[in-house]
Design a protein around this motif. Structure first.
Motif, PDB file in Angstrom:
ATOM      1  N   ASN A 174     -51.893  23.944  -6.833  1.00 37.22           N
ATOM      2  CA  ASN A 174     -51.283  22.829  -7.559  1.00 37.22           C
ATOM      3  C   ASN A 174     -51.435  22.952  -9.072  1.00 37.22           C
ATOM      4  O   ASN A 174     -51.446  21.949  -9.780  1.00 37.22           O
ATOM      5  N   ALA A 175     -51.542  24.180  -9.575  1.00 37.94           N
ATOM      6  CA  ALA A 175     -51.618  24.395 -11.022  1.00 37.94           C
ATOM      7  C   ALA A 175     -50.355  23.848 -11.681  1.00 37.94           C
ATOM      8  O   ALA A 175     -49.274  23.853 -11.087  1.00 37.94           O
ATOM      9  N   THR A 176     -50.478  23.392 -12.897  1.00 38.50           N
ATOM     10  CA  THR A 176     -49.362  22.764 -13.615  1.00 38.50           C
ATOM     11  C   THR A 176     -48.091  23.621 -13.624  1.00 38.50           C
ATOM     12  O   THR A 176     -47.004  23.095 -13.364  1.00 38.50           O
ATOM     13  N   PRO A 177     -48.161  24.938 -13.899  1.00 44.44           N
ATOM     14  CA  PRO A 177     -46.918  25.726 -13.877  1.00 44.44           C
ATOM     15  C   PRO A 177     -46.237  25.730 -12.503  1.00 44.44           C
ATOM     16  O   PRO A 177     -45.017  25.846 -12.416  1.00 44.44           O
ATOM     17  N   HIS A 178     -47.020  25.588 -11.442  1.00 45.62           N
ATOM     18  CA  HIS A 178     -46.459  25.596 -10.086  1.00 45.62           C
ATOM     19  C   HIS A 178     -45.796  24.267  -9.726  1.00 45.62           C
ATOM     20  O   HIS A 178     -44.910  24.233  -8.874  1.00 45.62           O
ATOM     21  N   THR A 179     -46.237  23.190 -10.341  1.00 40.45           N
ATOM     22  CA  THR A 179     -45.735  21.859  -9.981  1.00 40.45           C
ATOM     23  C   THR A 179     -44.814  21.260 -11.040  1.00 40.45           C
ATOM     24  O   THR A 179     -44.342  20.141 -10.872  1.00 40.45           O
ATOM     25  N   ALA A 180     -44.555  21.994 -12.104  1.00 36.68           N
ATOM     26  CA  ALA A 180     -43.718  21.490 -13.199  1.00 36.68           C
ATOM     27  C   ALA A 180     -42.281  21.252 -12.729  1.00 36.68           C
ATOM     28  O   ALA A 180     -41.793  21.894 -11.795  1.00 36.68           O
ATOM     29  N   LYS A 181     -41.605  20.360 -13.416  1.00 36.64           N
ATOM     30  CA  LYS A 181     -40.224  20.021 -13.083  1.00 36.64           C
ATOM     31  C   LYS A 181     -39.329  21.267 -13.099  1.00 36.64           C
ATOM     32  O   LYS A 181     -38.524  21.467 -12.196  1.00 36.64           O
ATOM     33  N   ARG A 182     -39.486  22.109 -14.101  1.00 30.57           N
ATOM     34  CA  ARG A 182     -38.662  23.326 -14.204  1.00 30.57           C
ATOM     35  C   ARG A 182     -38.873  24.230 -12.990  1.00 30.57           C
ATOM     36  O   ARG A 182     -37.925  24.784 -12.438  1.00 30.57           O
ATOM     37  N   THR A 183     -40.114  24.371 -12.552  1.00 32.80           N
ATOM     38  CA  THR A 183     -40.414  25.200 -11.383  1.00 32.80           C
ATOM     39  C   THR A 183     -39.798  24.592 -10.130  1.00 32.80           C
ATOM     40  O   THR A 183     -39.193  25.301  -9.319  1.00 32.80           O
ATOM     41  N   LYS A 184     -39.936  23.293  -9.968  1.00 29.91           N
ATOM     42  CA  LYS A 184     -39.353  22.618  -8.797  1.00 29.91           C
ATOM     43  C   LYS A 184     -37.840  22.793  -8.760  1.00 29.91           C
ATOM     44  O   LYS A 184     -37.257  23.025  -7.700  1.00 29.91           O
ATOM     45  N   GLU A 185     -37.209  22.702  -9.932  1.00 31.60           N
ATOM     46  CA  GLU A 185     -35.750  22.916  -9.996  1.00 31.60           C
ATOM     47  C   GLU A 185     -35.390  24.354  -9.612  1.00 31.60           C
ATOM     48  O   GLU A 185     -34.412  24.579  -8.898  1.00 31.60           O
ATOM     49  N   TRP A 186     -36.170  25.318 -10.082  1.00 29.42           N
ATOM     50  CA  TRP A 186     -35.930  26.718  -9.740  1.00 29.42           C
ATOM     51  C   TRP A 186     -36.021  26.894  -8.228  1.00 29.42           C
ATOM     52  O   TRP A 186     -35.157  27.513  -7.608  1.00 29.42           O
ATOM     53  N   LEU A 187     -37.068  26.369  -7.629  1.00 28.10           N
ATOM     54  CA  LEU A 187     -37.276  26.507  -6.187  1.00 28.10           C
ATOM     55  C   LEU A 187     -36.147  25.839  -5.392  1.00 28.10           C
ATOM     56  O   LEU A 187     -35.687  26.376  -4.387  1.00 28.10           O
TER      57      LEU A 187
END
Length: 157
Positions: free
Chosen positions: A57-70
């Motif tokens: 649950n590190a910040t880069p993994h849960t960031a909005k940009r990452t969620k959009e990418w996924l």
């Protein structure tokens, strides 16, 4: 810092962060782009059957940009309970043996360390990775977590 993506057959991508670089959502999404291309080359069937990542649950993994990418690539995430390092297979199945391998060795510089890490990963056989997922590591740990209804646990080998 090294980010390693692997499955039961072996390493898919080893991404090493340049010295003094920041690991943030932008960098993580760039890494995910490299992973997507590596999956296309090494495990093309995964893109059709679906990619499932396990990350903490590190910040880069849960960031909005990452969620959009996924979401854009329809990649799923296995939920990772907070404070559960025993559910991160890279921590207990890859990095512990790597630390033992590197322990006590002297290196002239960063490039030599990176070369040694890449060389060590390249010499692991497929059985090592299969054991990490199915036999000794991930599945039994998740089964115990589910049996404990998500409560924290620690497994000692």
């Amino acid at each position: 810092m090294a980010t390693v993506f692997w499955d039961s057959r072996g390493i898919i991508l080893l991404d090493i962060l340049p010295n003094r670089a920041s690991f943030n959502a932008d960098r993580y999404c760039e890494t995910l782009d490299r992973l997507r291309h590596a999956v296309r080359r090494k495990r093309p069937g995964l893109l059709r059957s679906g990619v499932v990542l396990q990350h903490d649950n590190a910040t880069p993994h849960t960031a909005k940009r990452t969620k959009e990418w996924l979401q854009r690539y329809r990649w799923d995430i296995i939920p990772h309970p907070a404070r559960s390092p025993d559910l991160a297979p890279s921590d207990f199945h890859l990095f512990e043996p790597l630390k033992r391998h590197l322990g006590g060795k002297k290196f002239e510089g960063e490039d030599e360390v990176i070369g040694e890490v890449r060389d060590w990963f390249s010499k692991l056989d497929a059985n090592f990775f299969t054991q990490g997922i199915y036999i000794y590591s991930l599945l039994p740990r998740w089964q115990k977590c589910i049996a404990l209804h998500g409560d924290y646990m620690y497994i000692v080998k």
